[in-house]
Design a protein around this motif. Structure first.
Motif, PDB file in Angstrom:
ATOM      1  N   GLY A   1       0.807  -1.213   0.000  1.00 36.04           N
ATOM      2  CA  GLY A   1       0.000   0.000   0.000  1.00 36.04           C
ATOM      3  C   GLY A   1       0.840   1.262   0.000  1.00 36.04           C
ATOM      4  O   GLY A   1       2.000   1.264   0.396  1.00 36.04           O
ATOM      5  N   THR A   2       0.208   2.340  -0.463  1.00 32.33           N
ATOM      6  CA  THR A   2       0.825   3.664  -0.425  1.00 32.33           C
ATOM      7  C   THR A   2      -0.242   4.697  -0.114  1.00 32.33           C
ATOM      8  O   THR A   2      -1.429   4.488  -0.379  1.00 32.33           O
ATOM      9  CB  THR A   2       1.517   4.014  -1.759  1.00 32.33           C
ATOM     10  OG1 THR A   2       2.194   5.287  -1.603  1.00 32.33           O
ATOM     11  CG2 THR A   2       0.533   4.135  -2.908  1.00 32.33           C
ATOM     12  N   ASN A   3       0.195   5.825   0.414  1.00 33.83           N
ATOM     13  CA  ASN A   3      -0.699   6.946   0.649  1.00 33.83           C
ATOM     14  C   ASN A   3      -0.542   8.027  -0.413  1.00 33.83           C
ATOM     15  O   ASN A   3      -1.295   8.990  -0.429  1.00 33.83           O
ATOM     16  CB  ASN A   3      -0.462   7.522   2.051  1.00 33.83           C
ATOM     17  CG  ASN A   3      -0.892   6.541   3.115  1.00 33.83           C
ATOM     18  OD1 ASN A   3      -2.030   6.095   3.147  1.00 33.83           O
ATOM     19  ND2 ASN A   3       0.034   6.153   3.969  1.00 33.83           N
ATOM     20  N   ASN A   4       0.449   7.872  -1.301  1.00 36.38           N
ATOM     21  CA  ASN A   4       0.679   8.846  -2.364  1.00 36.38           C
ATOM     22  C   ASN A   4       1.164   8.101  -3.602  1.00 36.38           C
ATOM     23  O   ASN A   4       2.352   7.796  -3.740  1.00 36.38           O
ATOM     24  CB  ASN A   4       1.701   9.896  -1.924  1.00 36.38           C
ATOM     25  CG  ASN A   4       1.826  11.023  -2.909  1.00 36.38           C
ATOM     26  OD1 ASN A   4       1.870  10.815  -4.125  1.00 36.38           O
ATOM     27  ND2 ASN A   4       1.900  12.244  -2.402  1.00 36.38           N
TER      28      ASN A   4
ATOM     29  N   ALA B   1      -5.898   4.705   5.538  1.00 37.57           N
ATOM     30  CA  ALA B   1      -4.478   4.952   5.282  1.00 37.57           C
ATOM     31  C   ALA B   1      -3.723   3.647   5.105  1.00 37.57           C
ATOM     32  O   ALA B   1      -4.016   2.645   5.762  1.00 37.57           O
ATOM     33  CB  ALA B   1      -3.868   5.742   6.440  1.00 37.57           C
ATOM     34  N   ALA B   2      -2.752   3.659   4.197  1.00 41.00           N
ATOM     35  CA  ALA B   2      -1.857   2.517   4.032  1.00 41.00           C
ATOM     36  C   ALA B   2      -0.879   2.491   5.192  1.00 41.00           C
ATOM     37  O   ALA B   2      -0.411   3.536   5.645  1.00 41.00           O
ATOM     38  CB  ALA B   2      -1.101   2.631   2.714  1.00 41.00           C
ATOM     39  N   THR B   3      -0.585   1.307   5.682  1.00 39.14           N
ATOM     40  CA  THR B   3       0.422   1.129   6.727  1.00 39.14           C
ATOM     41  C   THR B   3       1.362   0.012   6.303  1.00 39.14           C
ATOM     42  O   THR B   3       0.999  -0.852   5.510  1.00 39.14           O
ATOM     43  CB  THR B   3      -0.224   0.776   8.086  1.00 39.14           C
ATOM     44  OG1 THR B   3      -0.982  -0.420   7.931  1.00 39.14           O
ATOM     45  CG2 THR B   3      -1.137   1.899   8.570  1.00 39.14           C
ATOM     46  N   CYS B   4       2.576   0.034   6.847  1.00 33.80           N
ATOM     47  CA  CYS B   4       3.553  -1.002   6.487  1.00 33.80           C
ATOM     48  C   CYS B   4       3.418  -2.191   7.435  1.00 33.80           C
ATOM     49  O   CYS B   4       2.936  -2.059   8.550  1.00 33.80           O
ATOM     50  CB  CYS B   4       4.969  -0.437   6.519  1.00 33.80           C
ATOM     51  SG  CYS B   4       5.438   0.302   8.083  1.00 33.80           S
ATOM     52  N   ALA B   5       3.855  -3.344   6.970  1.00 36.85           N
ATOM     53  CA  ALA B   5       3.791  -4.566   7.766  1.00 36.85           C
ATOM     54  C   ALA B   5       4.932  -4.580   8.774  1.00 36.85           C
ATOM     55  O   ALA B   5       6.096  -4.449   8.399  1.00 36.85           O
ATOM     56  CB  ALA B   5       3.883  -5.780   6.858  1.00 36.85           C
TER      57      ALA B   5
END
Length: 126
Positions: A8-11, A57-61
């Motif tokens: 995922g990304t937020n931008n 929102a995207a978050t990292c694992a």
């Protein structure tokens, strides 16, 4: 075993610029845009970046790492340098040789613009 990997990304625009530059060091063509996603398509797999379809929102694992195969230590170093130039942050130890259960590996780690942990790895001859 895997058909693709998606993060995922937020931008999306910034992610595309970052990964176009980063994956270009691995001879991967710039991304194909498909609405809210970008795709890097090769003969051996697909890497994709997406804005979350649930609108959150995207978050990292935490604990997750995505590794990219490289042909040489020099390619790993070029990947790492391109990532830093594109706004990525170095993490783990500096690029170099690590001894793993399968032999010697030349590895570099980065965090992308959204905090995803990514790795470039070259398996060294025994």
């Amino acid at each position: 075993m895997f058909s693709h990997v998606m993060i995922g990304t937020n931008n999306l625009e910034k992610a595309k610029a970052f990964y176009d530059q980063l994956l270009g060091t691995l001879e991967v063509r710039p991304a194909r845009i498909d609405g809210h996603r970008i795709f890097y398509i090769t003969k051996i797999g697909v890497f994709a970046v997406t804005k979350p379809i649930n609108g959150e929102a995207a978050t990292c694992a935490n604990g997750g790492t995505i590794g990219f195969a490289c042909n040489s230590p020099e390619q790993v170093d070029a990947w790492h340098a391109a990532g830093l130039a594109g706004g990525g942050k170095t993490c783990e130890d500096p690029p170099g040789i690590r001894q793993g259960p399968g032999g010697k590996l030349y590895i570099a780690y980065l965090r992308d613009l959204d905090g995803n942990k990514i790795c470039a790895m070259h398996r060294m001859p025994n």
